[in-house]
Design a protein around this motif. Sequence first.
Motif, short mmCIF file in Angstrom:
data_model
loop_
_atom_site.label_atom_id
_atom_site.label_comp_id
_atom_site.label_asym_id
_atom_site.label_seq_id
_atom_site.Cartn_x
_atom_site.Cartn_y
_atom_site.Cartn_z
N ALA A 9 0.82 -1.21 0.00
CA ALA A 9 0.00 0.00 0.00
C ALA A 9 0.86 1.25 0.00
CB ALA A 9 -0.93 -0.01 1.21
N LEU A 10 2.00 1.22 0.68
CA LEU A 10 2.88 2.38 0.73
C LEU A 10 3.43 2.73 -0.65
CD1 LEU A 10 4.23 4.48 2.56
CD2 LEU A 10 6.09 2.86 2.94
N ILE A 11 3.81 1.72 -1.43
CA ILE A 11 4.28 1.94 -2.80
C ILE A 11 3.15 2.45 -3.67
CG2 ILE A 11 5.03 0.72 -4.88
CD1 ILE A 11 7.35 1.22 -3.16
N SER A 12 1.95 1.93 -3.46
CA SER A 12 0.80 2.35 -4.26
C SER A 12 0.53 3.85 -4.16
CB SER A 12 -0.44 1.56 -3.83
OG SER A 12 -1.57 1.93 -4.58
N ASN A 13 0.85 4.43 -3.00
CA ASN A 13 0.60 5.86 -2.78
C ASN A 13 1.77 6.75 -3.19
OD1 ASN A 13 -1.94 5.30 -1.65
ND2 ASN A 13 -1.03 4.93 0.37
N PHE A 14 2.79 6.18 -3.81
CA PHE A 14 4.00 6.92 -4.15
C PHE A 14 4.09 7.12 -5.66
CE2 PHE A 14 8.53 6.82 -5.37
CZ PHE A 14 8.97 7.95 -4.68
N ALA A 15 4.53 8.32 -6.08
CA ALA A 15 4.84 8.65 -7.48
C ALA A 15 3.71 8.28 -8.43
CB ALA A 15 6.13 7.95 -7.90
N GLN A 16 2.48 8.44 -8.01
CA GLN A 16 1.29 8.20 -8.84
C GLN A 16 1.16 6.75 -9.29
OE1 GLN A 16 1.37 10.98 -12.13
NE2 GLN A 16 1.09 12.76 -10.79
N ILE A 17 1.82 5.82 -8.57
CA ILE A 17 1.75 4.41 -8.96
C ILE A 17 0.32 3.89 -8.85
CG2 ILE A 17 2.44 2.08 -8.25
CD1 ILE A 17 5.20 3.23 -7.62
N GLY A 18 -0.35 4.21 -7.75
CA GLY A 18 -1.74 3.77 -7.59
C GLY A 18 -2.65 4.39 -8.62
#
Length: 759
Positions: A691-700
């Motif tokens: 979830a943390l990666i999903s919220n980074f750099a518009q990934i999600g």
Amino acid sequence: MMKKNIFCLLVIFLAVGESAVSQSLKITGIVKDAESQEGLFGATILFNGHGTISESNGFFKMEVDPGRYDLTISYVGYETFVQPFEVTDKDQFVDINLQPSSTVLDIATVTGSKYNRSVARSPVSINVIKSDLVANTNTVKINTLLDKIPGVQIVDNQAIIRGGSGWSYGAGSRVLLLIDDIPALQADAGRPSWGDIPVENISQMEVLKGASSTLYGSAAMNGIINIRTGYATSEPVTKAFTSYTHFMDPQDLNKKWWTSAPTRVSTGVVHKRKIGKLDLVANGFYENFDSYYEDAFDEKYRLSANLKYRISDKVSIGINSLYNKAKGADYFTWKNGGSGAYSGAESSYSTRSTSRFFFDPQITIYNRKNDRHKVLGRFYYIDNDNNLNQSNSSINTYLEYQYLTSLIDGKMDLASGLVSQFVESDSEVYGGELLYATNLGAFTQIDYKLSEDVSLTGGLRYEYNVQKSPEVIFGDSIPDGITSESKIISRIGINYAMSEGTFIRASWGQGYRYPTMAEKFVQTTASGFQIYPNLDLESETGWSSEIGIKQGMKFGTWLGYIDATLFWSQYENMMEFSAQSFDGTLGFQSVNVGGTDIKGFEVSVIGQSKIGQVPVNILCGYTYINPKYQEFIEGTIAHNSISTPVGETEKSNFLKYRSRHSFKTDIEGQYQNLTFGIAGIYNSEVVTMDALISNFAQIGLYREANPGGYFKLDSRVGYVINAFKVSFLVENILNDEYTARPGLLEAPRNISIRLDVEL
């Protein structure tokens, strides 16, 4: 009375004379590979149905009465030799050279047993890729070719087999990479160095799916990739290639940052020859890649030499060596999912300079009983210089002793051995401390031929691991700076040839993986995220099982097989990098997330056919997986760290960074001097992630705007002119925009031209 005695003596004399005349004669010989001149262990030699089995170095001996016979010699992976043979009035010696077979069911592999056996007779799933496909697909990095194998995915240079692992941020691997049967993972981080594989000199590539720790140790928990390099041939051979790749504009022109198109230039050469008793293979490779990622590049050269000297028919020595020098730049994640998708986040951009070399001494000895004793080793040095305070160097010393014998008139093959590995690592990401690791192991495996149709496999391994660090590190303490653990693991399997061309197999094997230094001690920053060590990280264990059928098919011009497999794996204490909170600050740490359960099935078709006068080779397969956490409730690490699937409102119990469906196909044909092929890969969407990666750099946001999986289509055509071959290749024909892992867009459509020459 005298006449009666004389008559009796005459009868006895005639009987003895007749016996002497018809006395059996000794036939000895050797069965060899026609190309490598290596003796073949376990070949079947028949004189009109009466026969024997060749010993460890290819030699055989038997007694045969004088007369005329049909001599038949067969061996897995080779064409059967049949020839009239006359046994005269004296002992004879025969020298037989067998030619490699082109029959897909009879391809030989060593990965599952330490000696040659056919893929059809193996109790586990094994795929074999021959060297022709490496050249025909312009493979300059072997991981791109692995992506064609059913059940195998390559995500950010990490090999994944049947969902056994997800993306692990470059640390730890459950798939062991071997080069000529010797482990080739970077020992401190447990990741493969694909650039060390000499694509210009590959004999074949073997992929074993499922737990293989019994024969190969900790890192083989989910499977093995074994690269077997080419050998010297009876006639000197020189092969060379050069290729040029041009990367075209992406589908979304807003993501294009370049004014001059990105390119890649590669060239390689290999020379093989025999000089008396000396076998020599020397090869080299150079690549200059001006990347489609902004400010990223990769330039490297590699030199390699393999030497083997036959002291006698019983003793040979050898040494393989490789040197790899590279420099480059890349980044961990993109700037954003829009116009910055081919540009890197500034905090993750890194430059690097790398030097790696290894040399592998080995000796093979056959005793009087023709049992094989083999000692092989590797000294592997790596030095990585990095601008983000992540430089490291490591020394890996590996030594293995193997003993191979055949028992009970060739019905039982025994492979056993001892293994030791010593690792020394000095890295800025380990707090600048010098770390040590030791691995010791002992293994044995028996393959028993219960009957002509049934073969059994059983194996055991004892593994002992030690890691040594300063007693106080990262503000925490480890008693005496030493952690250690031992484990015994096992495997069993059965293969049943139910009828001609029908093989049923079943296997169950335990897996074991000890934490790598990178998983346990790493402390660094990546793209603004803090990565924390975990001194309490525990090893993971588990088991993998499968039941499958391989059905040979021959109708019309079609010759091949269909393989269907049901597989099931469970892991305890699985290690994953997961988002954690440290004093209110979010970061990543390798943790034990508990038990996991992975079920699925796989169907593949491999074969050869003819369409009119055009020979066609086909490789295709479909894999389905359903990977879950055994415990997935609110408050657990697995539940807290996982993202919500795209289009859903609740979290789903599906292991991170995995696709549920995968389909792959490669079809190649030849008409006179013209070769042509087409390949396709479909992977369904990655269901969950951190979830943390999903919220980074518009990934999600990118995932929501681009739901679903991806389909990549490639094509190739080549033309042979005498000793030359010219090839034209197009990858990503549809110019599909896709990511194999979050935050990294894959290559747009690109075209290549390649020239091969063989002298």
